[in-house]
Write an enzyme that holds these catalytic residues in place. Structure first.
Site: not given
Ligand code: A2P
Length: 283
Positions: A54, A198, A236, A238-239
């Site tokens: 990463y 997600l 886990i 990511k946001s």
């Molecule tokens: P962002 O970083 O702009 O919040 P995953 O962990 O399943 O790969 O998902 C990550 C993606 O989902 C990222 O694009 C993130 O965007 C978005 N995301 C994270 N949390 C949420 C949430 N609570 N609602 C909608 N989208 C989310």
């Protein structure tokens, strides 16, 4: 809603506790990534998932050290995972790579070290996992595991090395529940860690998630996370956004009925083709 309540924990097969919600840090880089990780810690995240691939171990480590120095958290309260990439697999390559990761993190130990992908064609995953098990003996790694392993390679490492990986971190989200692999995990005593729980945000628009979210007064993302947790998985997500960081952590407080859990599990299609990312048999 801001949650200061840390996530519940699960107990791994070596007796270690792992917070059931962690922050996936893939794509969190640079000063912006540092800021997000610090914020996650101050919101109550106690589990951070990184990897040498990463390119962000430095900022993860700096965020942890700064949060500890600021008295926000102790190192012992945190659970930090990192991983060995394909070119870091081997009897010597893996311990060397581990020391480089530890250096970049600026930490004395990591809580969980993983073989990132089996990369069966290269054929060094058994050696790599054996090397990680030896690092555990040295006290540099609390728990040892794998990621993206399918049944045959998972059984092979457990049998050959004589250590059952504590976790297997795999793609898992509504539409791709990994039912068959989770049965193997249950049989062996491996905890499932769901990456991209997600579905990269792509599965959140599904009507069924929206229906359940309305029923329980939560967001579709919280329902997706709580569903995976109800199946016994660590998640886990990511946001990079404050509100979502808080919402995702607060998923632990959402309650789903058996019917709601089954309805989301039923989003898998018959061929099990709901995978969004690469199939680890080919990656
Ligand atoms: P962002 O970083 O702009 O919040 P995953 O962990 O399943 O790969 O998902 C990550 C993606 O989902 C990222 O694009 C993130 O965007 C978005 N995301 C994270 N949390 C949420 C949430 N609570 N609602 C909608 N989208 C989310």
């Amino acid at each position: 809603m801001v949650s200061m309540t840390p996530a519940p924990t699960l107990t791994l097969n070596d007796g270690t506790e792992i917070p059931q919600i962690g922050l996936g840090t893939w794509q969190l880089t640079g000063e912006e990534g540092y800021r997000v990780i610090r914020e996650a810690l101050s919101l109550g995240y106690r589990h951070l998932d990184t990897a040498s691939a990463y390119g962000n171990e430095e900022i993860v480590g700096r965020a942890v050290r700064d949060a500890v120095a600021a008295g926000e958290v102790t190192r012992g309260e945190l659970f930090i995972t990192t991983k060995a990439w394909q070119d870091e697999q081997g009897a010597e390559a893996t311990p060397d790579a581990f020391r480089r990761s530890l250096d970049r993190l600026g930490l004395d130990y990591v809580d969980l070290y993983l073989v990132h992908w089996p990369h069966e064609r290269q054929g060094r995953y058994v050696e790599a996992f054996e090397a990680i098990a030896r690092l555990q003996g040295l006290g540099l790694v609390q728990s040892v595991g794998v990621a993206n392993f399918y049944e045959s390679v998972l059984r092979e490492v457990a049998g050959e090395v004589g250590v059952v990986p504590a976790t297997n971190q795999v793609e898992l989200h509504p539409g791709f529940s990994q039912a068959a692999l989770r049965e193997v995990h249950a049989e062996l005593g491996v905890t499932t860690v769901a990456w991209s729980p997600l579905g990269r945000g792509e599965v959140l628009a599904h009507r069924e998630l929206d229906r359940v979210a309305r029923e329980v007064g939560a967001t579709p993302a919280q329902v997706a996370l709580r569903w995976a947790m109800s199946l016994g998985c660590v998640v886990i997500p990511k946001s990079a956004r404050s509100v979502r960081l808080s919402q995702n952590l607060a998923a632990a407080g959402v309650r789903l009925t058996r019917e709601q859990i089954l309805a989301i599990s039923a989003l898998d299609d018959a061929e099990g083709s709901g995978r969004i990312f690469e199939d680890p048999r080919r990656f």
